[in-house]
Enzyme design. Structure first.
Site, PDB file in Angstrom:
ATOM      1  N   LYS A 211      -6.787   4.675   2.075  1.00 32.08           N
ATOM      2  CA  LYS A 211      -7.561   4.193   0.933  1.00 32.08           C
ATOM      3  C   LYS A 211      -8.850   5.001   0.765  1.00 32.08           C
ATOM      4  O   LYS A 211      -9.333   5.679   1.680  1.00 32.08           O
ATOM      5  CB  LYS A 211      -7.887   2.706   1.111  1.00 32.08           C
ATOM      6  CG  LYS A 211      -6.681   1.773   0.941  1.00 32.08           C
ATOM      7  CD  LYS A 211      -6.320   1.585  -0.504  1.00 32.08           C
ATOM      8  CE  LYS A 211      -5.117   0.677  -0.722  1.00 32.08           C
ATOM      9  NZ  LYS A 211      -5.444  -0.755  -0.631  1.00 32.08           N
TER      10      LYS A 211
ATOM     11  N   ARG B  97       0.225  -2.482   6.039  1.00 30.31           N
ATOM     12  CA  ARG B  97       0.971  -1.711   5.034  1.00 30.31           C
ATOM     13  C   ARG B  97       0.517  -0.255   5.119  1.00 30.31           C
ATOM     14  O   ARG B  97      -0.669   0.035   4.928  1.00 30.31           O
ATOM     15  CB  ARG B  97       0.696  -2.293   3.642  1.00 30.31           C
ATOM     16  CG  ARG B  97       1.483  -1.663   2.508  1.00 30.31           C
ATOM     17  CD  ARG B  97       1.148  -2.396   1.206  1.00 30.31           C
ATOM     18  NE  ARG B  97       1.932  -1.911   0.075  1.00 30.31           N
ATOM     19  CZ  ARG B  97       1.576  -0.899  -0.703  1.00 30.31           C
ATOM     20  NH1 ARG B  97       0.426  -0.259  -0.487  1.00 30.31           N
ATOM     21  NH2 ARG B  97       2.336  -0.526  -1.714  1.00 30.31           N
TER      22      ARG B  97
END
Length: 301
Positions: A236, A270
């Protein structure tokens, strides 16, 4: 009340720790599931369309399972701002991958915020619906309630595919907890039982880097909701901005964030880089005393 491991790490108690999902039993009191990301989108933020072609997506999904992924999460329309993907097209993107994974032994998840896509995916064999808009449409809860599927409720603020510039929070963790609590109650009202609910604080979704770092630091406050917590920290922007790393150089930062989240109660991670994540997760489980070593040889007679 939180519980303590032998290592002295405080972990929350889950209301229903043992879940049967996709024909597999997961004891989230002492087990972490690795969820692999498979994007059937031409504009995914990380792989930039590398698995958009059906053959590529199916091959990547099977490779992820072979590399140790417990779950596979298939997405046909990303959360980020952009043109809406027609429902029929999104179904055409995800359902063939769901069908191809039948019998793989993996939990099959579909990342969608559209109830019609969710229904088609469940009919094709999906075990989990991963809604990054946190049941913004109550029909999503109704679709899941009318099945055996599990629902992931994620915190975000924007409507699907719309911008939300410069998000502001007085207390990001407190506001995320309040949102997730309300959306869990919405799902319960629409018939989804608590033992088929999972929560996700939504790292980077309508949040800046400082918000995502604070969520990571205080993830224990999310996991005290009593439901298994999923974290989607993989590669991210909050990791890239923290470490000054481009998308292809964020694996180490991702693993550090994932392990820290596990120690704060995360039970599903994830990830894009499956092999590295599986090793990090399994090592963390072993340190916590939840998993035996694969073998013992060092300094033994």
């Amino acid at each position: 009340m939180p519980s303590s491991t032998a290592a002295g790490i405080h972990l929350p108690r889950l209301d229903v720790p043992v879940r049967r999902i996709g024909g597999r039993d997961f004891d989230f009191a002492r087990e972490v599931a690795v969820m692999a990301v498979i994007n059937r989108t031409p504009d995914s933020f990380y792989d930039r369309g590398a698995t958009f072609a059906l053959d590529s997506a199916v091959a990547a999904a099977h490779r992820a399972v072979a590399d140790g992924a417990d779950w596979v999460d298939i997405g046909g329309a990303k959360f980020a701002p952009g043109p809406a993907v027609p429902v029929a097209e999104e179904i055409d993107r995800v359902v063939p991958v769901v069908a191809a994974l039948q019998g793989s032994g993996a939990v099959i998840s579909v990342d969608t915020f559209d109830p019609d896509v969710a229904r088609a995916s469940i009919l094709a064999g999906a075990h989990v619906i991963n809604d990054t808009t946190g049941v913004h449409d109550p029909r999503m809860a109704e679709v899941v309630a009318d099945s055996d599927a599990t629902l992931v409720i994620t915190h975000s603020l924007a409507r699907p595919r719309t911008p939300y510039p410069a998000p502001r929070y007085d207390d990001v963790v407190g506001e995320v907890v309040a949102f997730l609590t309300a959306r869990v109650e919405r799902a319960l009202r629409h018939g989804v039982p608590a033992d088929r609910l999972i929560v996700d604080p939504g790292h980077d979704l309508n949040k800046n880097t400082l918000h995502s770092l604070e969520l990571t630091r205080r993830l224990g406050e999310i996991s005290t909701l009593g439901l298994p917590t999923l974290v989607a920290v993989s590669n991210k922007d909050f990791i890239g901005e923290t470490l000054d790393r481009d998308r292809d150089r964020r694996v180490e930062g991702t693993l550090a964030a994932a392990v820290f989240c596990i120690l704060q109660g995360a039970r599903i991670v994830r990830v894009h880089n499956v092999t590295a994540a599986v090793d990090a997760v399994r090592m963390t489980e072993a340190i916590l005393g939840w998993r035996e070593p694969a073998y013992l040889r060092h300094n033994l007679a």
